[in-house]
Each structure stands twice: as structure tokens, then as C-alpha cells.
Design a protein around this motif. Structure first.
Motif, PDB file in Angstrom:
ATOM      1  N   ALA A  87       2.398   1.763  -3.446  1.00  0.00           N
ATOM      2  CA  ALA A  87       1.435   2.237  -4.339  1.00  0.00           C
ATOM      3  C   ALA A  87       1.196   3.609  -4.238  1.00  0.00           C
ATOM      4  N   MET A 102       0.858  -1.162   0.159  1.00  0.00           N
ATOM      5  CA  MET A 102       0.032  -0.053  -0.099  1.00  0.00           C
ATOM      6  C   MET A 102       0.857   1.086  -0.017  1.00  0.00           C
ATOM      7  N   ALA A 133      -3.189   7.723  -4.745  1.00  0.00           N
ATOM      8  CA  ALA A 133      -3.212   7.219  -6.030  1.00  0.00           C
ATOM      9  C   ALA A 133      -4.268   8.010  -6.716  1.00  0.00           C
ATOM     10  N   VAL A 136      -4.266   5.065  -0.974  1.00  0.00           N
ATOM     11  CA  VAL A 136      -5.068   4.991  -1.832  1.00  0.00           C
ATOM     12  C   VAL A 136      -5.681   6.188  -2.202  1.00  0.00           C
ATOM     13  N   TRP A 166       0.233   2.044  -8.443  1.00  0.00           N
ATOM     14  CA  TRP A 166      -0.383   0.619  -8.366  1.00  0.00           C
ATOM     15  C   TRP A 166       0.324  -0.359  -9.123  1.00  0.00           C
ATOM     16  N   THR A 167       0.963   0.234  -9.859  1.00  0.00           N
ATOM     17  CA  THR A 167       1.706  -0.793 -11.042  1.00  0.00           C
ATOM     18  C   THR A 167       2.967  -0.948 -10.862  1.00  0.00           C
ATOM     19  N   LEU A 212       1.643  -6.602  -2.325  1.00  0.00           N
ATOM     20  CA  LEU A 212       0.359  -6.721  -2.105  1.00  0.00           C
ATOM     21  C   LEU A 212       0.080  -8.375  -2.558  1.00  0.00           C
ATOM     22  N   ALA A 260       5.116  -2.567  -5.255  1.00  0.00           N
ATOM     23  CA  ALA A 260       3.778  -2.379  -4.620  1.00  0.00           C
ATOM     24  C   ALA A 260       2.905  -3.701  -5.072  1.00  0.00           C
ATOM     25  N   LEU A 261       3.155  -4.297  -6.378  1.00  0.00           N
ATOM     26  CA  LEU A 261       2.595  -5.654  -6.833  1.00  0.00           C
ATOM     27  C   LEU A 261       3.020  -6.690  -5.784  1.00  0.00           C
TER      28      LEU A 261
END
Length: 483
Positions: free
Chosen positions: A237, A234, A433, A430, A242-243, A251, A247-248
Motif C-alpha cells: 500500500a 502495508m 500514502a 501509512v 491502498w487500492t 490485508l 495491498a488489498l
């Protein structure tokens, strides 16, 4: 009920005392626990305004400043459930006092440090201290006061001070950094922690189940690493998108480890989190609502900080001071919540508070780019939003900890503390982003205003999602004493 839990509950229910009235001793217990919880809440946000000054003073690269917050969030959110369970096993009072003591020492180290590496180590230690002391303190609070109006009152005051502490931290961080030095954002914890450590042993009684099961190490390891992965993902990101591979990876790894945790809990003899407890509707949905409540309101502070500084041109100190109105709203909400709970029900308070918060948040969609008109809308909206949010938080705490034996209060408050800390941690990335997507890469005042407005709409929608969940899944369920 265990013998030790009975002794602890005896603070308010011993022979000859009215279990629904605060005695002199129970007031001392409440004061010590509330002071500690307020300090822990302040510590969540006090460094936010000071980050640029810390970077300049210690030579942090701009891209590395996020680790001052991330290192704290990782340890605070990742270890809460594990250390909450440890408190059940070795004694909540011991863990609480040890956690507060560690916070004081880590804060002293952070204030004296001259290198980035030592500062980050101090932040990790502060996070671990928070992960230990927060669930233990909440467990001592719930087991020290009989379930019903008195516990609701204690949780209401606790919730108000926690939320007010988060706001106070933002204000205090700006004041201390501007008037003294960023080092005082660490030093301010030291005398408070010392006072709690000296007073608590004489005031608070030990609380733990009489029968102690073994610690579920496989479960503790997977849930801790899983939460670390999610929180890391999080925060990455929020910083890079988020990509981004980090981050990936965080998560995905966190989700897989939490799935493994559920499988482990189904097979071990003494699970860290009995799945039967999680199947209780009040525990499961109460924690979902708590996570949403903390994620939405704390991230709204971030959004409004961007708006005030980047669109209206406020200084960091002026922006922080403006949140005093929100803090006042949370205090009012915390004082009103127990009365509303007594007259209605927890679902009614959760739904009503959520509606107030959602409407107040949606009103911020009409913020403009001129100072006078914008403040005329922002101040009353944030005040009412603070009232509504605190009604939800107190309702969540009562819902998530009611109907459980004292032996499971450490687990219940550990889950509630985890929901709180994960919500605080995940809300800002969140919304960050969303803002980034809404600005389309521009950094002008109008672009920031556009991005913030989009994020506020998402924030209000999340609050309404919580309202719907409370109305659908907690309908007709009230907090009743477990006997």
C-alpha cells in the motif's frame, strides 16, 4: 515461579544482595543485552540511506528496491511471536545467542554478495534473526531484574538505546555509504555479533519455564501467516496505493488468518497466546500504545527525511545527521523515564509523554520552505518529541510486561516486540500514502511540503489517540511487583 526463572532472577536477588541495586554480574548481563538490542535497532534503519547505492551496485531495478526493506520487515514482524514462544520452550538464552549468531552470518553474506537474489536471502535471514533475538533478549532482561525500580531502569536504558539505535542507523548508513561502501552497512554488524556470541554464554544464565507445554503449531502457523499478510499489504500500500490488488489481498488475507488464529486459541489445550493474557488490560492496551508509539515516531523520521531532502534540498547525509538531535532526545527520555515511573505511575508517564510528543509533532506543522527558520523549529521540536516518545515506549514496556509470572515473560516480550516491529513496519507505508494523497501527484518542493504537512497532522492525531487510550483504559493502574 519456575526454578530456572528463579535462578535467572537470582542475578539481582540472591542472598546477601540488594535486589534493587546493580551488582557486578548484573551490570555485565545488562551490558551484553543492551549492546545486542542496540545493534538490532541499528539494523532496522541502516540500509535506508544506502538503498540507491545498493541498487546501482547490484543491478536492482528501481521498482524492486523496496524489497530490500520489505523482505526484512516481513520476516522480522511475521515470526516474532512464534520465535518468542519457541524461546520459552527451548530456552531464551539459546534462542538469543542463536539469533545474534545468525544475524552476524547473514550480515557477512549480505556484505559479500554480488547478486540481488543472495542479498534478499541475507535480508530475510537478518529479519529472522531479529525475530528470534529481540523477544528473547527482552525476556532475559525482564527475568534477570526484579520487577520494580531496577527493571524499570533497565527497560528505560534499553528503550533509549533502541530508539537511539534507529536514529543512529540512519546516520551511520549515510556515513558508511559515503565514506566507504554500502557493503559496510552489513559488515558493521559482524564484529558486534561475534563479541556478543563469545561473551553471552559465560555471562547470561538460561531462562525458561520448568514445565514446558507443547508448541501450538496451528496457532503459530495462522498468526505468522496472518502477520506476514498484514505487513505485506502495508508495504505494498505504501509503494503502490491502498487500492492496489496486492495491498488489498495481503490485508484481507492477513485479517482472515488472524481471525482464524483467535478461534484456534479458544480451542487448543496449550495455546500459543492464552486469550486470558490478552484480556489483561495492561497487556492489551500496553501493546496498542507501543504500536502507536513506534509507528508515529519512526514514520515521522521518514516524513522529515522527505521534507529535508525534497523541500529544503539537504543531502541524504545531512538529513541523517540532523536526526542526531532526535536521538539525543530519546536518550534523555530513556534516562528520565524510570525516575518518573518511580515517582508517579505508568499511566501518568504514558499520558505525559504522549502529550509532549503530540505537541512537539504538531509544532512541525509550522515548518516553512526556508532553511534557517525551519531548522530553528525542527531541531528543538524533534528533541522534545524524542523525549516524549521514549517516555511512552518505556511506559509501554513496563505496562505490557508487569504483573506476569516469569513463565509468561517470553509471551509478553514477544507481543511487545511484535508491536514494536509491526509499528515500525506499518507507520511509514501509512504516512507515505497520506503524503501521496496530499501531493495530488505532483513532485515539486511545494507539493512535497504540502503532503508532508498533511501527514504530520495525521501523525499528531494518532499520538493523541494513544494519549486518550492511556487516560481512559489504564487510569489508576500502576506497575506492581507480582510477588
Amino acid at each position: 515461579m519456575s526454578t530456572t526463572a528463579t535462578a535467572t532472577a537470582g542475578v539481582t536477588a540472591r542472598a546477601g544482595a540488594d535486589p534493587q541495586r546493580l551488582t557486578g554480574r548484573s551490570k555485565l548481563v545488562l551490558a551484553v543485552l543492551l549492546v545486542a538490542q542496540f545493534m538490532l535497532a541499528v539494523d532496522f534503519s541502516i540500509l535506508n540511506v544506502a538503498l540507491p547505492a545498493i541498487g546501482d551496485g547490484l543491478g536492482f531495478a528501481l521498482s524492486d528496491l523496496q524489497w530490500i526493506a520489505t523482505s526484512f520487515a516481513l520476516s522480522a514482524a511475521g515470526f516474532t511471536l512464534f520465535l518468542g514462544r519457541v524461546g520459552d520452550l527451548v530456552g531464551r538464552k539459546r534462542i538469543f545467542i542463536g539469533g545474534i549468531g545468525l544475524l552476524g552470518l547473514a550480515s557477512l553474506l549480505g556484505g559479500l554478495t554480488t547478486s540481488p537474489e543472495v542479498l534478499l536471502a541475507a535480508r530475510v535471514a537478518q529479519g529472522l534473526a531479529t525475530a528470534a533475538a529481540t523477544p528473547a533478549g527482552l525476556s532475559l532482561l525482564t527475568t534477570s531484574f526484579a520487577e520494580g525500580p531496577l527493571r524499570q531502569k533497565a527497560l528505560g536504558i534499553n528503550g533509549a538505546l533502541m530508539s537511539a539505535g534507529f536514529t543512529t542507523g540512519a546516520i551511520l548508513g549515510g556515513v558508511l555509504t559515503d565514506l566507504l561502501s554500502w557493503r559496510w552497512t552489513f559488515f558493521v554488524n559482524v564484529p558486534v555479533a561475534l563479541a556478543v556470541v563469545l561473551v553471552a554464554p559465560a555471562v547470561i544464565k538460561e531462562s525458561r519455564p520448568a514445565a514446558r507445554a507443547g508448541l501450538d503449531l496451528p496457532g503459530a502457523l495462522t498468526v505468522t501467516l496472518g502477520l506476514l499478510g498484514l505487513v505485506y499489504g502495508m508495504t505494498q500500500a505504501g509503494a503502490y496505493g491502498w487500492t492496489h490488488p496486492h495491498a488489498l489481498a495481503g490485508l484481507a488475507g492477513g485479517a482472515l488468518l488472524l481471525a482464524a488464529f483467535v478461534l484456534i486459541e479458544r480451542t487448543v489445550a496449550a495455546p500459543l497466546v492464552p486469550l486470558g493474557t490478552l484480556r489483561r488490560r495492561n497487556v492489551a492496551w500496553g501493546n496498542v500504545l507501543g504500536l502507536l508509539a513506534f509507528a508515529t515516531e519512526t514514520s515521522l523520521v521518514y516524513l522529515l527525511t522527505l521534507y529535508l531532502q525534497k523541500t529544503l534540498g539537504f543531502s541524504a547525509l545531512a538529513a541523517g545527521v540532523s536526526f542526531g538531535v532526535l536521538g539525543a532526545g530519546t536518550v534523555v527520555g530513556g534516562l528520565v523515564a524510570p525516575r518518573l515511573l518511580a515517582r508517579t505511575s505508568t499511566p501518568a508517564v504514558l499520558v505525559g509523554g504522549g502529550i509532549v510528543q503530540a505537541v512537539s509533532t504538531a509544532a512541525l506543522l509550522f515548518l516553512g520552505t526556508t532553511t534557517g527558520a525551519s531548522l530553528a523549529l525542527l531541531l528543538p521540536a524533534t528533541f522534545l518529541g524524542g523525549v516524549g516518545n521514549m517516555l511512552v515506549i518505556v511506559g509501554f514496556m513496563v505496562t505490557a510486561t508487569s504483573g506476569l509470572p516469569d513463565a509468561e515473560q517470553g509471551l509478553a516480550t514477544g507481543l511487545a516486540s511484535m508491536s514494536q516491529q509491526v509499528g515500525i513496519t506499518m507507520g511509514t507505508p501509512v504516512m507515505s500514502a497520506v503524503v501521496t494523497a496530499g501531493t495530488a501527484g505532483a513532485a515539486t518542493a511545494s507539493a512535497v511540503h504540502r503532503g508532508v504537512t498533511t501527514a504530520i497532522a495525521v501523525n499528531a492525531a494518532l499520538v493523541l489517540l494513544g494519549v486518550a487510550a492511556a487516560a481512559l483504559f489504564l487510569r489508576g493502574r500502576t506497575a506492581r511487583p507480582s510477588g
